[in-house]
Enzyme design. Sequence first.
Site, short mmCIF file in Angstrom:
data_model
loop_
_atom_site.label_atom_id
_atom_site.label_comp_id
_atom_site.label_asym_id
_atom_site.label_seq_id
_atom_site.Cartn_x
_atom_site.Cartn_y
_atom_site.Cartn_z
N ASP A 161 0.85 -1.18 0.00
CA ASP A 161 0.00 0.00 0.00
C ASP A 161 0.89 1.23 0.00
OD1 ASP A 161 -1.70 2.05 0.42
OD2 ASP A 161 -2.47 1.35 2.35
N GLU A 181 31.46 11.71 -4.96
CA GLU A 181 32.39 11.73 -3.81
C GLU A 181 31.60 12.09 -2.56
OE1 GLU A 181 35.45 14.61 -4.54
OE2 GLU A 181 36.16 13.62 -6.36
N GLU A 217 30.66 12.87 1.08
CA GLU A 217 31.33 13.21 2.34
C GLU A 217 30.32 13.10 3.48
OE1 GLU A 217 34.52 16.44 0.50
OE2 GLU A 217 32.64 17.20 1.29
N GLU A 231 38.40 13.89 5.83
CA GLU A 231 38.20 15.17 5.14
C GLU A 231 38.69 16.33 6.01
OE1 GLU A 231 37.59 17.16 2.83
OE2 GLU A 231 37.35 15.73 1.19
N GLU A 265 35.42 10.92 3.72
CA GLU A 265 34.92 10.74 2.36
C GLU A 265 35.26 9.32 1.94
OE1 GLU A 265 35.90 13.81 -0.53
OE2 GLU A 265 36.30 12.28 -2.05
N HIS A 316 30.34 15.90 -4.65
CA HIS A 316 30.78 16.28 -6.00
C HIS A 316 30.54 15.08 -6.90
CE1 HIS A 316 34.00 18.70 -3.63
NE2 HIS A 316 32.78 19.12 -3.40
N ARG A 353 39.03 25.41 -7.53
CA ARG A 353 38.13 24.53 -6.79
C ARG A 353 36.84 25.21 -6.35
NH1 ARG A 353 39.37 19.39 -4.90
NH2 ARG A 353 41.25 18.68 -5.91
N GLU A 405 33.35 17.61 -13.41
CA GLU A 405 32.95 17.40 -12.01
C GLU A 405 32.03 18.53 -11.56
OE1 GLU A 405 36.27 17.75 -9.30
OE2 GLU A 405 34.99 17.61 -7.53
N ARG A 411 30.18 20.41 -8.63
CA ARG A 411 30.54 20.47 -7.21
C ARG A 411 29.42 20.94 -6.27
NH1 ARG A 411 36.00 20.07 -6.04
NH2 ARG A 411 35.87 21.56 -4.32
N1 GLU Z 1 33.66 19.64 1.74
C1 GLU Z 1 33.75 20.45 0.57
C2 GLU Z 1 32.36 20.72 0.00
O1 GLU Z 1 31.47 20.98 0.75
C3 GLU Z 1 34.64 19.84 -0.50
C4 GLU Z 1 36.04 19.53 -0.10
C5 GLU Z 1 36.78 18.84 -1.25
O2 GLU Z 1 37.21 19.53 -2.18
O3 GLU Z 1 36.81 17.61 -1.26
O4 GLU Z 1 32.11 20.71 -1.19
MG MG Z 2 36.13 15.81 -0.62
#
Ligand code: GLU
Ligand code: MG
Length: 443
Positions: free
Chosen positions: A50, A128, A130, A183, A190, A239, A311, A331, A333
């Site tokens: 259900d 990835e 975390e 991390e 991670e 990411h 980054r 990638e 992010r």
């Molecule tokens: N913890 C970071 C985030 O919130 C990323 C760190 C990393 O580059 O792995 O995206």
């Molecule tokens: Mg990371």
Amino acid sequence: MDKKEILEQVKKDNVKFISFQFSDVTGKVKSVDAPVEQLKGALDNGIWFDGSSVQGFARIQESDMHLKIDQDTYAVLPWTPENLRRARFFCDIYTPDDEPFPGDPRGLLKKMLADLEKDGLVFNCGPEPEFFLFKQNGGLYPVPHDVGGYFDFSSDDEAVQVRTKLMDALNSMGLEIEVGHHEVARGQHEIDFRFADALHTADNVLTLKYTVKAIAAQHGLIASFMPKPIFGINGSGMHTHMSLFDKKGDNIFFDKDDEFNLSKTAYSFLAGQLKHARALSALVAPTVNSYKRLVPGYEAPVYVGWAQINRSALIRIPRHTAGQDKATRIELRCPDPACNPYLAFAGMLAAGKDGLDNKLEPPKPLNNINVYKLSEEERKAKDIRALPSSLADALDELDKDSVLKDALGTEIYTAFRRAKLEENEEYRIHVTDWEVEKYLESA
Ligand code: GLU
Ligand code: MG
């Protein structure tokens, strides 16, 4: 595995119970459990349940749902005691008329990938995730479990022991673990596993989350995938690396002659994701708390742009290693691990595909620019937009984005929006500690 092989495997693994699992619209795993004796019947005829009180399934006239086992998804749950061994399958959801249920997030992604396959393409994702390990202190304020930092190694502390157990368990469930590491933040970890097509990867994300939680709990710890559990330190992202392969298994994002080794296809896909980034945020960063992570200063993206080394960019191009053409990828992010991975990957594919269909070209990369240092006017002049600053903004953006809404379909979009507006309203009317501190005496 075929039915016979499954029944043999279950015996070999000494399994006593089976969890038949699926996901609601927010990515919560739901389960119907049965003794193993029921498995043969379930393989032949599916399982009825259900669905009326499951988030996103509430259509009273159609409350009976039919689960059909996805036979590729068998895995023993390694934390269950030997005398009560449990295994799981992920299931596809069907209506009583034997149609795929349009409110099933996993079914949606499966269908999108099947359509893509008709064009001879496979969409791969490698996330990835975390997370934090907190002590169970019974209080509201999370206490990190250890005092380590980024890539810290300590030979035998408890965090390493727990992480090793997590990686071992996940490996046994078929995730092909590549690395696990501490991390940046205290108590933050991670664990990365090998990429696969988006459906398997989304299944793997859910598997990783519940396995990490279950095993952490056995060590008296709380594993949290909350995007920003503590103000002032790094949050947890997910990411996601992406590529498209053709039928021969060649990576069509790769071009040896390009400066970033990316093909025209990859650039158009990337441009599509940038175009839809603000609306896509609602799917990949779907909680109120997600937007506390997407702020300057903590390695999470804030502005819409792409780059190779930067980054802080929303889309990063990992460096190409000679001879590793299959690994060419982009990638994204902004996703975080609180997302529903089926909807997140579905949205990412729809956005990228829009870029392909319209042969979009990306803006210049942000390679040598620190966007955080630009003034608002400078950002405007360069046409650099910011990600939404709240869930409410992201939901507004999604509501204006017909490409993403069409990809989700009315059923899922309506259920998702309803759930998220409710969540946001709950937050909006809440009086937070910050407000009391700020205004109690000063107002
Ligand atoms: N913890 C970071 C985030 O919130 C990323 C760190 C990393 O580059 O792995 O995206
Ligand atoms: Mg990371």
